[in-house]
Design a protein around this motif. Structure first.
Motif, short mmCIF file in Angstrom:
data_model
loop_
_atom_site.label_atom_id
_atom_site.label_comp_id
_atom_site.label_asym_id
_atom_site.label_seq_id
_atom_site.Cartn_x
_atom_site.Cartn_y
_atom_site.Cartn_z
N GLY A 289 0.36 7.50 -5.63
CA GLY A 289 1.75 7.67 -6.02
C GLY A 289 2.54 8.33 -4.90
O GLY A 289 1.98 8.83 -3.92
N GLY A 290 3.86 8.37 -5.07
CA GLY A 290 4.73 8.90 -4.03
C GLY A 290 4.80 10.42 -4.05
O GLY A 290 4.93 11.04 -5.11
N SER A 291 4.74 11.01 -2.87
CA SER A 291 4.82 12.46 -2.76
C SER A 291 6.19 12.98 -3.17
O SER A 291 6.35 14.16 -3.48
N HIS A 292 7.20 12.12 -3.18
CA HIS A 292 8.57 12.50 -3.50
C HIS A 292 8.88 12.39 -4.98
O HIS A 292 9.97 12.77 -5.41
N GLY A 305 -6.74 11.64 -6.10
CA GLY A 305 -5.96 10.45 -5.75
C GLY A 305 -5.32 10.62 -4.38
O GLY A 305 -5.73 11.46 -3.58
N VAL A 306 -4.28 9.84 -4.14
CA VAL A 306 -3.60 9.88 -2.84
C VAL A 306 -2.09 9.84 -3.07
O VAL A 306 -1.59 9.01 -3.84
N LEU A 307 -1.37 10.74 -2.40
CA LEU A 307 0.09 10.71 -2.40
C LEU A 307 0.57 10.14 -1.07
O LEU A 307 0.19 10.64 -0.01
N TYR A 308 1.38 9.08 -1.13
CA TYR A 308 1.92 8.51 0.10
C TYR A 308 3.29 9.11 0.38
O TYR A 308 3.95 9.68 -0.50
N ASP A 309 3.72 9.03 1.60
CA ASP A 309 4.97 9.63 2.06
C ASP A 309 6.16 8.84 1.51
O ASP A 309 6.38 7.68 1.88
N SER A 316 3.40 3.97 4.72
CA SER A 316 2.55 5.02 4.18
C SER A 316 1.72 4.51 3.02
O SER A 316 0.54 4.85 2.87
N LEU A 317 2.32 3.67 2.18
CA LEU A 317 1.59 3.09 1.06
C LEU A 317 0.52 2.12 1.55
O LEU A 317 -0.59 2.07 0.99
N VAL A 318 0.81 1.35 2.60
CA VAL A 318 -0.20 0.46 3.18
C VAL A 318 -1.43 1.27 3.61
O VAL A 318 -2.58 0.89 3.34
N GLU A 319 -1.18 2.40 4.25
CA GLU A 319 -2.28 3.24 4.71
C GLU A 319 -3.10 3.78 3.54
O GLU A 319 -4.34 3.78 3.57
N ALA A 320 -2.40 4.23 2.49
CA ALA A 320 -3.09 4.77 1.31
C ALA A 320 -3.90 3.68 0.62
O ALA A 320 -5.06 3.89 0.24
N LEU A 321 -3.31 2.51 0.45
CA LEU A 321 -4.02 1.40 -0.18
C LEU A 321 -5.24 0.99 0.62
O LEU A 321 -6.34 0.80 0.08
#
Length: 400
Positions: A289-292, A305-309, A316-321
């Motif tokens: 999910g989004g860090s914002h 989990g992972v928070l994307y920028d 950022s989501l591409v990197e997290a995925l």
């Protein structure tokens, strides 16, 4: 207790507030309370309502009839779920009936007054004032995450109860995943504010590398989502993702869909307490999910989990995925921690807080002036000003 729960959008679709209202009504009935579940008619609730709960369809053309019906039902508490300025209209109808009114803000405060609440003056300051006007006359307010209560002045804050929704446990009969393909699950993505375009763009960049993954998007079935679906289909075509993005529609038992999934992604820019993250946690699935995103960033941690920028969404989501889609061991470890974290959100614990809130609210019924005296003890000037403002509001609204 006699509880009148009102969720205006209950017949519109299967959203988070609608599910919470329906399941809350069922649990309060199970605990021995008399429950009415109200909504704006016509139509029927999108979720299945158990037998024994009295359904009330409000005719928005007959305000006097709505008020008279409430007086005849004579509940101990009127409780309203709201996400926008419709609350102002509802409060004008029920706030002067001599019945304790309590409310739930179904999103985070910033999103409510900046985006959802359309005040007559068109400014956020006007939305904040109207919100305070209603809140000052409510005996209890439920906020969906701790910390949100700080958005109210102190004289109101004393009556706020902030606690998250519960994490839906898996339904009995765990399903085995069939076939080698893996799934990303997204809930409610066909609502425009869920920001599905960002997820589609990121997924498209990984579709070739991760050819054994598909994206499943649940929800839809309303005129608004059907209109947005045309735009989504155009994006899918432009990214050549036909057959890789699936839309099963609105599902009654979403638990089974989580059980078939490997990863949950939420790309909303703003939430209250995202039930989909809690659901994923309870099913042992890590979330991205989004860090914002308020709400999302309070549930997703580096351990589960992972928070994307949120300021650089797609890349950022591409990197997290990519990190999670290509690492089954990491997905399993994060999912196990998510499952453990979900124990903090057990249904029984949440419902005990709900029942306590209703009991506290009902205690005002024989002494409706008590709320004002409590507020005067904290902030006399502001409490008196808002009392005069509410009296003027009721007079102008022609309310009982």
């Amino acid at each position: 207790m006699r509880l009148f729960l009102f969720c205006g959008s209950l017949a519109v679709g299967k959203g988070g507030a609608e599910r919470v209202a329906t399941e809350l009504a069922a649990e309060m009935q199970r605990r021995g309370h008399d429950v009415w579940l109200g909504f704006n008619g016509p139509g029927s609730p999108a979720y299945t309502v158990p037998a024994g709960i009295s359904l009330y369809r409000r005719d928005k053309r007959d305000d006097a009839g709505f008020q008279q019906d409430l007086l005849e039902i004579d509940p101990d508490v009127i409780f309203i779920f709201y996400t926008n300025q419709e609350l102002l209209r509802l409060y004008g109808l029920v706030g002067g009936l001599g019945i304790p009114v309590a409310i739930q803000e179904c999103t985070n405060p910033d999103r409510l007054y900046r985006n959802n609440w359309r005040s007559k003056c068109g400014r956020p300051s006007g939305a904040l004032w109207e919100r305070e006007l209603v809140a000052s006359g409510c005996v209890r307010l439920r906020m969906v995450m701790p910390g949100y209560e700080d958005s109210f002045p102190e004289y109101i804050r004393q009556n706020v109860r902030a606690f998250p929704n519960y994490a839906m446990p898996p339904l009995d009969g765990m399903l085995e995943k069939q076939g080698p393909r893996k799934r990303i699950i997204n809930i409610g993505g066909l609502k425009r504010n869920k920001n599905l375009s960002v997820l589609l763009s990121a997924f498209a960049q990984l579709a070739g590398e991760c050819s054994d993954w598909d994206l499943y998007v649940y929800g839809g079935g309303t005129p608004a989502t059907d209109s947005y679906r045309e735009e989504v289909d155009a994006l899918i075509s432009s990214y050549s993702l036909e057959g890789r993005v699936v839309f099963p529609g609105a599902i009654q038992d979403i638990s089974y869909e989580y059980q078939k999934s490997d990863l949950h992604v939420i790309t909303s820019p703003s939430e209250g307490c995202p039930g989909c993250v809690l659901e994923a946690m309870a099913h042992g699935i890590p979330s991205i999910g989004g860090s914002h995103c308020h709400g999302t960033n309070m549930l997703i941690t580096p351990d589960n989990g992972v928070l994307y920028d949120g300021n650089n969404e797609v890349s950022s989501l591409v990197e997290a995925l990519s990190t999670l889609m290509n690492n089954s061991g990491l997905r399993e470890r994060l999912g196990q921690q998510a499952l453990e974290d979900s124990l903090l959100f057990l249904p029984e614990r949440t419902y005990e807080q709900w029942e306590a809130l209703f009991s506290e609210a009902a205690s005002y019924k024989d002494n409706m002036s008590r709320l004002y005296h409590e507020q005067v003890a904290i902030d006399p000037e502001r409490a008196r000003h808002m009392l005069r403002s509410r009296e003027k509001f009721f007079s102008e609204a022609g309310a009982l």
